[in-house]
Design a protein around this motif. Sequence first.
Motif, PDB file in Angstrom:
ATOM      1  N   LYS A 240       0.852  -1.188   0.000  1.00  0.00           N
ATOM      2  CA  LYS A 240       0.000   0.000   0.000  1.00  0.00           C
ATOM      3  C   LYS A 240       0.889   1.240   0.000  1.00  0.00           C
ATOM      4  O   LYS A 240       1.239   1.760   1.065  1.00  0.00           O
ATOM      5  CB  LYS A 240      -0.927  -0.011   1.218  1.00  0.00           C
ATOM      6  N   TYR A 242       0.227   4.308  -1.086  1.00  0.00           N
ATOM      7  CA  TYR A 242      -0.427   5.617  -1.063  1.00  0.00           C
ATOM      8  C   TYR A 242      -0.981   5.879   0.354  1.00  0.00           C
ATOM      9  O   TYR A 242      -1.836   5.129   0.838  1.00  0.00           O
ATOM     10  CB  TYR A 242      -1.557   5.664  -2.098  1.00  0.00           C
ATOM     11  N   HIS A 243      -0.504   6.919   1.000  1.00  0.00           N
ATOM     12  CA  HIS A 243      -0.826   7.197   2.393  1.00  0.00           C
ATOM     13  C   HIS A 243      -1.388   8.616   2.526  1.00  0.00           C
ATOM     14  O   HIS A 243      -0.862   9.555   1.914  1.00  0.00           O
ATOM     15  CB  HIS A 243       0.418   7.062   3.274  1.00  0.00           C
ATOM     16  N   ILE A 244      -2.445   8.747   3.319  1.00  0.00           N
ATOM     17  CA  ILE A 244      -3.029  10.063   3.561  1.00  0.00           C
ATOM     18  C   ILE A 244      -2.465  10.592   4.880  1.00  0.00           C
ATOM     19  O   ILE A 244      -2.665  10.000   5.939  1.00  0.00           O
ATOM     20  CB  ILE A 244      -4.557   9.988   3.618  1.00  0.00           C
ATOM     21  N   SER A 286      -3.608   3.793   4.720  1.00  0.00           N
ATOM     22  CA  SER A 286      -2.827   3.502   3.528  1.00  0.00           C
ATOM     23  C   SER A 286      -3.694   2.754   2.532  1.00  0.00           C
ATOM     24  O   SER A 286      -4.626   2.023   2.916  1.00  0.00           O
ATOM     25  CB  SER A 286      -1.586   2.675   3.892  1.00  0.00           C
ATOM     26  N   PHE A 287      -3.371   2.908   1.221  1.00  0.00           N
ATOM     27  CA  PHE A 287      -4.212   2.368   0.160  1.00  0.00           C
ATOM     28  C   PHE A 287      -3.335   1.739  -0.928  1.00  0.00           C
ATOM     29  O   PHE A 287      -2.194   2.145  -1.132  1.00  0.00           O
ATOM     30  CB  PHE A 287      -5.089   3.469  -0.443  1.00  0.00           C
ATOM     31  N   TYR A 290      -3.945   4.734  -6.176  1.00  0.00           N
ATOM     32  CA  TYR A 290      -4.029   6.186  -6.039  1.00  0.00           C
ATOM     33  C   TYR A 290      -5.478   6.661  -6.086  1.00  0.00           C
ATOM     34  O   TYR A 290      -5.851   7.625  -5.411  1.00  0.00           O
ATOM     35  CB  TYR A 290      -3.210   6.845  -7.151  1.00  0.00           C
ATOM     36  N   ASP A 292      -8.186   5.099  -4.935  1.00  0.00           N
ATOM     37  CA  ASP A 292      -8.809   4.905  -3.620  1.00  0.00           C
ATOM     38  C   ASP A 292      -8.340   5.970  -2.628  1.00  0.00           C
ATOM     39  O   ASP A 292      -9.127   6.479  -1.829  1.00  0.00           O
ATOM     40  CB  ASP A 292      -8.469   3.507  -3.086  1.00  0.00           C
ATOM     41  N   ALA A 293      -7.032   6.296  -2.684  1.00  0.00           N
ATOM     42  CA  ALA A 293      -6.502   7.310  -1.777  1.00  0.00           C
ATOM     43  C   ALA A 293      -7.133   8.668  -2.054  1.00  0.00           C
ATOM     44  O   ALA A 293      -7.488   9.419  -1.131  1.00  0.00           O
ATOM     45  CB  ALA A 293      -4.978   7.385  -1.903  1.00  0.00           C
ATOM     46  N   GLN A 294      -7.309   9.031  -3.336  1.00  0.00           N
ATOM     47  CA  GLN A 294      -7.918  10.323  -3.684  1.00  0.00           C
ATOM     48  C   GLN A 294      -9.373  10.379  -3.252  1.00  0.00           C
ATOM     49  O   GLN A 294      -9.858  11.416  -2.775  1.00  0.00           O
ATOM     50  CB  GLN A 294      -7.794  10.553  -5.190  1.00  0.00           C
ATOM     51  N   LYS A 296     -10.770   8.775  -0.730  1.00  0.00           N
ATOM     52  CA  LYS A 296     -10.797   8.944   0.728  1.00  0.00           C
ATOM     53  C   LYS A 296     -10.341  10.344   1.118  1.00  0.00           C
ATOM     54  O   LYS A 296     -10.863  10.933   2.079  1.00  0.00           O
ATOM     55  CB  LYS A 296      -9.883   7.894   1.366  1.00  0.00           C
ATOM     56  N   VAL A 310      -1.769  13.442   0.210  1.00  0.00           N
ATOM     57  CA  VAL A 310      -1.367  12.070  -0.124  1.00  0.00           C
ATOM     58  C   VAL A 310       0.145  11.996  -0.226  1.00  0.00           C
ATOM     59  O   VAL A 310       0.782  12.750  -0.970  1.00  0.00           O
ATOM     60  CB  VAL A 310      -2.012  11.594  -1.438  1.00  0.00           C
TER      61      VAL A 310
END
Length: 315
Positions: A240, A242-244, A286-287, A290, A292-294, A296, A310
């Motif tokens: 994963k 991609y992290h916010i 974490s995703f 990209y 899914d991260a956007q 969320k 992100v």
Amino acid sequence: MKIENYISALLYRYQCVTVPGFGAFLTEIQSAQLNGSTNTFYPPKKLVSFNPHLKNNDGLLANHISLQENMPYEEAVRAIQHEVGTWIEKLQRRETLALKNIGEITVNSEFNWVFEPVTSVNYLSDSFGLTSVVSPSIKREVLKAQVEELEEKAPIIFTPERKKNYSFLKYAAVFALSLGVGGATYKSYYDQQIEKENILVKKNVQEKVQHEIQQATFFIESPLPPVTLNVKDTRTKVIKPYHIMAGAFRSESNAERIFNELKRLGYEPVRLEKNNFGLYPVLYGSFTSYADAQEKLREIHKHHNKEAWVLIKEL
């Protein structure tokens, strides 16, 4: 309060960071460079400059400090004003104002501010981990001398200057080639005869083995016992990248408090170890993709934190 730490953190994400009442720090992307005199390759980077005429408060720095230090927005504005007052007094005394990881501001003979950026810090996140590389120049004359030295020891002609001195080798090569062709022809005929004999032997052996197998099938009185195989789980770990980011805190207790608050709100927060800037990052989650991260991130911007962003990195 050392607000230059927060300015430095924002320069990684934004092209302009305004310090109300003082000026704005701007970034511009510079492509990869090659210094021909030193044979040095430099990766792409963000160049930092300073404009003292952009002084209006756009809220970016104050809001960032408010979130990181968990203080009211108005208190963050007052902290910035106090620090700016200290900076201006220092410059009025014509002393050098050193801002860590950003640069130095001095006053020239015409009482103008002169900014000198720090070149050791690269604020371009796409160039993370890239450093300058020095490639030594190729010295062709030295290599040619080494090849000529090898020619003295072996009958192989590399340099055109020496080819004319070895014409007699052509006749020796023709003679050696004739011997080689004759020997190769005889060896090919001999190998074919050996291969035919091997095929006959293999055929006889296979016929005997097949006969023995057919006889053996009549003497099996009971089925073979079951065989148990232990199959190792080869499933790979889901990556994963991609992290916010919820924030990075100077105080570990603040990071723990935000972590517990996000967990209470139903998120799946993650706490990271202390980074190189002395901060404790906290993630919303974490995703794997990209998109899914956007998706969320838009939800978090709408309901909880407009400063979330992100981070793309394999942890």
